[in-house]
Design an enzyme around this catalytic site. Structure first.
Site, PDB file in Angstrom:
ATOM      1  N   CYS A 135       0.834  -1.200   0.000  1.00  0.00           N
ATOM      2  CA  CYS A 135       0.000   0.000   0.000  1.00  0.00           C
ATOM      3  C   CYS A 135       0.873   1.256   0.000  1.00  0.00           C
ATOM      4  O   CYS A 135       1.342   1.705   1.046  1.00  0.00           O
ATOM      5  CB  CYS A 135      -0.925  -0.005   1.224  1.00  0.00           C
ATOM      6  SG  CYS A 135      -1.996   1.433   1.275  1.00  0.00           S
ATOM      7  N   CYS A 138      -0.534   4.127   2.066  1.00  0.00           N
ATOM      8  CA  CYS A 138      -0.354   3.977   3.513  1.00  0.00           C
ATOM      9  C   CYS A 138       1.096   4.239   3.931  1.00  0.00           C
ATOM     10  O   CYS A 138       1.353   4.853   4.962  1.00  0.00           O
ATOM     11  CB  CYS A 138      -0.714   2.563   3.979  1.00  0.00           C
ATOM     12  SG  CYS A 138      -2.165   1.862   3.223  1.00  0.00           S
ATOM     13  N   ASP A 139       2.049   3.728   3.151  1.00  0.00           N
ATOM     14  CA  ASP A 139       3.436   3.679   3.629  1.00  0.00           C
ATOM     15  C   ASP A 139       4.414   4.569   2.866  1.00  0.00           C
ATOM     16  O   ASP A 139       5.585   4.675   3.258  1.00  0.00           O
ATOM     17  CB  ASP A 139       3.952   2.224   3.558  1.00  0.00           C
ATOM     18  CG  ASP A 139       3.163   1.310   4.487  1.00  0.00           C
ATOM     19  OD1 ASP A 139       2.661   1.806   5.509  1.00  0.00           O
ATOM     20  OD2 ASP A 139       3.024   0.111   4.174  1.00  0.00           O
TER      21      ASP A 139
END
Ligand code: NAP
Length: 314
Positions: A135, A138-139
């Site tokens: 992701c 997300c990261d």
């Protein structure tokens, strides 16, 4: 353990499940929507969508929030954070058992979606959260000024690679062929991005690191040459597999496990429908998932109405 009875139970609260919930509730059947997590599904993690009609650009989370609010308006009963333990789709009365409750239903709409396919190479599992991520949204921010590799050549790989260039100094895209699968418009943008470098005809053989990832071992599929590439992060985007573990084998599926439906979203079992990414479909987008949800719910409602005319064996 609490037992609930509904006309229809929808498994999965992504765009397909939420759209199905809207159509089923408006069809005046009692509707439960169950999700293993919070509602919203995969698109909640997408930074932006620019192909959902009516919204030239909208955050994935924002769009899913609108879907959920819309479902709330029609009184769908939501059951988030439900880990499914057992599903019986074959009996007339369908049963879904979660860790917290038992649900009985006349129809089930499967909208459980799909999850990232794994590379299946040494180091991948071991370094999840320490350099391996599925992701970028997300990261990505963890890789400010660093070097990362994205694996794959489809829309997801190329779009997420471009997203990662907002943070990373260098983004490699490792693809097993010498031509991308991504849409032409996406490719054109990517080829103009100076932080992106494509490594063609190559596959990842291993991910190495100490505490954190530091190297991917590559094989050139043509020359068979092995090389090491220094990276801080690896983002595999090589496709998806359907989330079917609780009912695999009960409904007809294709070789990849995706559920086979007819044009009404009906599966091989009477009263069971599959919608969105979990089914065999030529296009997996928010709009097609939502459309599937609408069709499946309308036919589930018709099925429930047809039961009124038939004496039921429960
Ligand atoms: P995809 O289109 O199936 O692409 C997967 C890519 O990974 C392909 O390039 C494939 O190579 C490669 N691959 C597959 N298995 C591999 C392996 N074991 N090792 C190395 N490479 C491997 O998957 P996706 O990109 O996740 O997209 C899924 C669906 O969502 C598609 O329909 C896509 O169009 C859609 N999507 C749309 C958007 C958008 O429109 N904004 C954004 C994201 C996704 P080959 O090319 O050689 O097969």
């Amino acid at each position: 353990m609490q037992t609930y009875e509904f006309d229809t139970v929808i498994l999965g609260g992504g765009p397909a499940g939420l759209a199905a919930a809207i159509y089923a509730s408006r069809g005046a059947v009692s509707t439960a929507l169950i999700d293993i997590s919070m509602m919203g599904g995969q698109p909640s993690n997408y930074l932006e969508l620019e192909n959902y009609p009516g919204f030239p650009i909208i955050g994935g989370y924002d769009l899913m929030e609108k879907f959920e609010e819309h479902a709330d308006k029609f009184g769908v009963q939501k059951f988030p954070m439900q880990e499914i333990e057992r599903v019986d789709l074959v009996s007339n009365s369908k049963v879904i058992v979660t860790k917290e409750a038992e649900f009985k239903a006349k129809t089930v709409i499967i909208a459980t979606g799909a999850q990232p396919m794994k590379l299946g190479v040494p180091g991948e599992k071991e370094f999840v959260g320490r350099g391996v991520s599925y992701c970028a949204v997300c990261d990505g921010a963890f890789y400010n000024g660093k070097t990362v590799a994205v694996v794959g050549g489809g829309n997801s790989a190329v779009e997420e690679a471009m997203y990662l260039t907002k943070f990373a100094e260098k983004v490699y895209v490792i693809h097993r062929r010498d031509e991308l699968r991504a849409d032409k418009i996406v490719q054109e943008r990517a080829f103009k991005n100076e932080k992106l470098e494509f490594i063609w005809n190559s596959v990842v053989k291993e991910i190495k690191g100490d505490d954190l990832v530091h190297t991917v071992v590559l094989e050139n599929v043509k020359s068979k040459e092995i090389s090491n590439l220094s990276v801080n992060g690896v983002f595999p985007y090589i496709g998806i597999v359907p989330n079917v573990e609780n009912f695999s084998g009960q409904v007809e599926q294709d070789a990849g496990g995706f559920i086979i439906t007819d044009e009404t979203m009906k599966t091989s079992i009477e009263g069971v429908y599959a919608v969105g990414d979990v089914r065999k479909t030529p296009l997996r987008q928010v709009i097609t998932a939502a459309a599937d949800g609408a069709v499946g719910a309308v036919y589930a409602v018709k099925f429930i109405e047809s039961l009124k005319d038939v004496p039921q064996k429960v």
